[in-house]
Design a protein around this motif. Structure first.
Motif, short mmCIF file in Angstrom:
data_model
loop_
_atom_site.label_atom_id
_atom_site.label_comp_id
_atom_site.label_asym_id
_atom_site.label_seq_id
_atom_site.Cartn_x
_atom_site.Cartn_y
_atom_site.Cartn_z
N GLN A 111 34.31 50.54 46.40
CA GLN A 111 35.39 50.52 45.42
C GLN A 111 36.57 49.65 45.85
O GLN A 111 37.41 49.31 45.03
CB GLN A 111 35.90 51.95 45.18
N ARG A 112 36.60 49.31 47.13
CA ARG A 112 37.75 48.56 47.67
C ARG A 112 37.29 47.81 48.91
O ARG A 112 36.46 48.28 49.66
CB ARG A 112 38.84 49.55 48.04
N VAL A 113 37.90 46.64 49.11
CA VAL A 113 37.75 45.91 50.37
C VAL A 113 39.13 45.96 51.04
O VAL A 113 40.14 45.63 50.42
CB VAL A 113 37.30 44.45 50.16
N LEU A 114 39.14 46.38 52.28
CA LEU A 114 40.36 46.57 53.05
C LEU A 114 40.30 45.70 54.30
O LEU A 114 39.22 45.48 54.85
CB LEU A 114 40.47 48.04 53.46
N LEU A 115 41.46 45.21 54.76
CA LEU A 115 41.48 44.43 55.98
C LEU A 115 42.87 44.48 56.61
O LEU A 115 43.85 44.83 55.95
CB LEU A 115 41.09 42.97 55.71
N GLU A 116 42.92 44.15 57.89
CA GLU A 116 44.18 43.92 58.59
C GLU A 116 44.23 42.44 58.97
O GLU A 116 43.21 41.85 59.28
CB GLU A 116 44.28 44.75 59.88
N VAL A 117 45.44 41.90 58.96
CA VAL A 117 45.63 40.50 59.34
C VAL A 117 46.94 40.40 60.10
O VAL A 117 47.92 41.08 59.77
CB VAL A 117 45.61 39.57 58.09
N ARG A 118 46.93 39.57 61.14
CA ARG A 118 48.16 39.36 61.91
C ARG A 118 49.28 38.86 61.00
O ARG A 118 49.07 37.96 60.18
CB ARG A 118 47.96 38.32 63.01
N ARG A 119 50.45 39.43 61.17
CA ARG A 119 51.62 39.03 60.38
C ARG A 119 51.86 37.52 60.51
O ARG A 119 52.30 36.87 59.56
CB ARG A 119 52.84 39.79 60.85
N SER A 120 51.56 36.94 61.67
CA SER A 120 51.82 35.52 61.91
C SER A 120 50.73 34.60 61.37
O SER A 120 50.89 33.38 61.40
CB SER A 120 51.97 35.27 63.42
N ALA A 122 49.59 32.99 58.72
CA ALA A 122 49.93 32.58 57.35
C ALA A 122 48.74 32.00 56.60
O ALA A 122 48.60 32.22 55.39
CB ALA A 122 51.07 31.58 57.38
N ILE A 123 47.87 31.26 57.28
CA ILE A 123 46.72 30.65 56.61
C ILE A 123 45.79 31.74 56.09
O ILE A 123 45.35 31.70 54.93
CB ILE A 123 45.99 29.68 57.56
N ALA A 124 45.48 32.74 56.91
CA ALA A 124 44.60 33.82 56.46
C ALA A 124 45.25 34.65 55.36
O ALA A 124 44.60 35.01 54.38
CB ALA A 124 44.21 34.71 57.64
N ILE A 125 46.53 34.94 55.51
CA ILE A 125 47.24 35.72 54.49
C ILE A 125 47.18 35.00 53.15
O ILE A 125 46.90 35.61 52.11
CB ILE A 125 48.69 36.00 54.92
N ASP A 126 47.40 33.69 53.17
CA ASP A 126 47.32 32.92 51.94
C ASP A 126 45.92 32.97 51.34
O ASP A 126 45.76 33.14 50.12
CB ASP A 126 47.74 31.47 52.20
N LEU A 127 44.90 32.84 52.17
CA LEU A 127 43.51 32.93 51.69
C LEU A 127 43.29 34.27 50.99
O LEU A 127 42.81 34.33 49.87
CB LEU A 127 42.53 32.77 52.86
N TYR A 128 43.63 35.35 51.67
CA TYR A 128 43.38 36.67 51.10
C TYR A 128 44.15 36.88 49.80
O TYR A 128 43.61 37.40 48.83
CB TYR A 128 43.72 37.76 52.12
N LYS A 129 45.40 36.48 49.78
CA LYS A 129 46.21 36.69 48.57
C LYS A 129 45.72 35.84 47.41
O LYS A 129 45.73 36.29 46.26
CB LYS A 129 47.68 36.46 48.87
#
Length: 163
Positions: A111-120, A122-129
């Motif tokens: 029902q959901r995909v969950l993950l943790e990503v380092r606050r620093s 930015a490239i991965a955060i942008d990908l996920y968002k």
């Protein structure tokens, strides 16, 4: 390069995503060592080959280019590790792996995909968002780092049947 452009490049290449096996561990480790300051050990990867985990690799004629490790727990898929070899970063390989694991997780009734990503990271955060993930929390001091531990952002993507 725009995300959709990089995805089209990857999709049109000779790459394919396949399930990984313990025999892939040497290739996984060589990628892992290039991607993280505190890489997983061989023992951790070996422990992931069990029924409630999914391990996928992006491969072509040159071998493994990247991998994803996902744990299934009840109705939630937890992305534990996604890494692309240095040579293929920026080619859309991570996006292709991410889209594959999302599709497979929802196909298997998560029902959901969950993950943790380092606050620093930015490239991965942008990908996920850009793939629809939203921040649902934080985990202070979650990641090893030097000289102090680094916080993680917790991101989630709700499935089509969630709610």
């Amino acid at each position: 390069m725009e995300p959709e452009q990089s995805y089209r490049q990857v999709a049109s290449a000779t790459r394919r995503i396949r399930s990984l096996a313990p025999t892939d561990i040497p290739d996984i480790l060589s990628i892992e060592l290039t991607g993280y300051s505190h890489p997983w050990s061989e023992a951790i990867f070996r422990d992931c080959f069990r029924p409630d985990y999914r391990l996928w690799g992006l491969a072509d004629g040159d071998g493994l280019q990247g991998y994803a490790v996902v744990a299934y727990l009840f109705d939630e898929a937890h992305l534990l590790n996604l890494c692309v070899g240095a040579r293929w970063r920026g080619s859309g390989a991570g996006r292709l792996l991410l889209r594959h694991l999302i599709r497979e997780s929802f196909r298997e009734h998560m029902q959901r995909v969950l993950l943790e990503v380092r606050r620093s990271n930015a490239i991965a955060i942008d990908l996920y968002k850009t793939e629809g993930f939203v921040q649902i929390g934080e985990r202070p001091g979650y990641y090893p780092a030097s000289p102090v531990r680094e916080d993680a952002l917790v991101l989630a993507l709700e499935g089509p049947e969630a709610g």
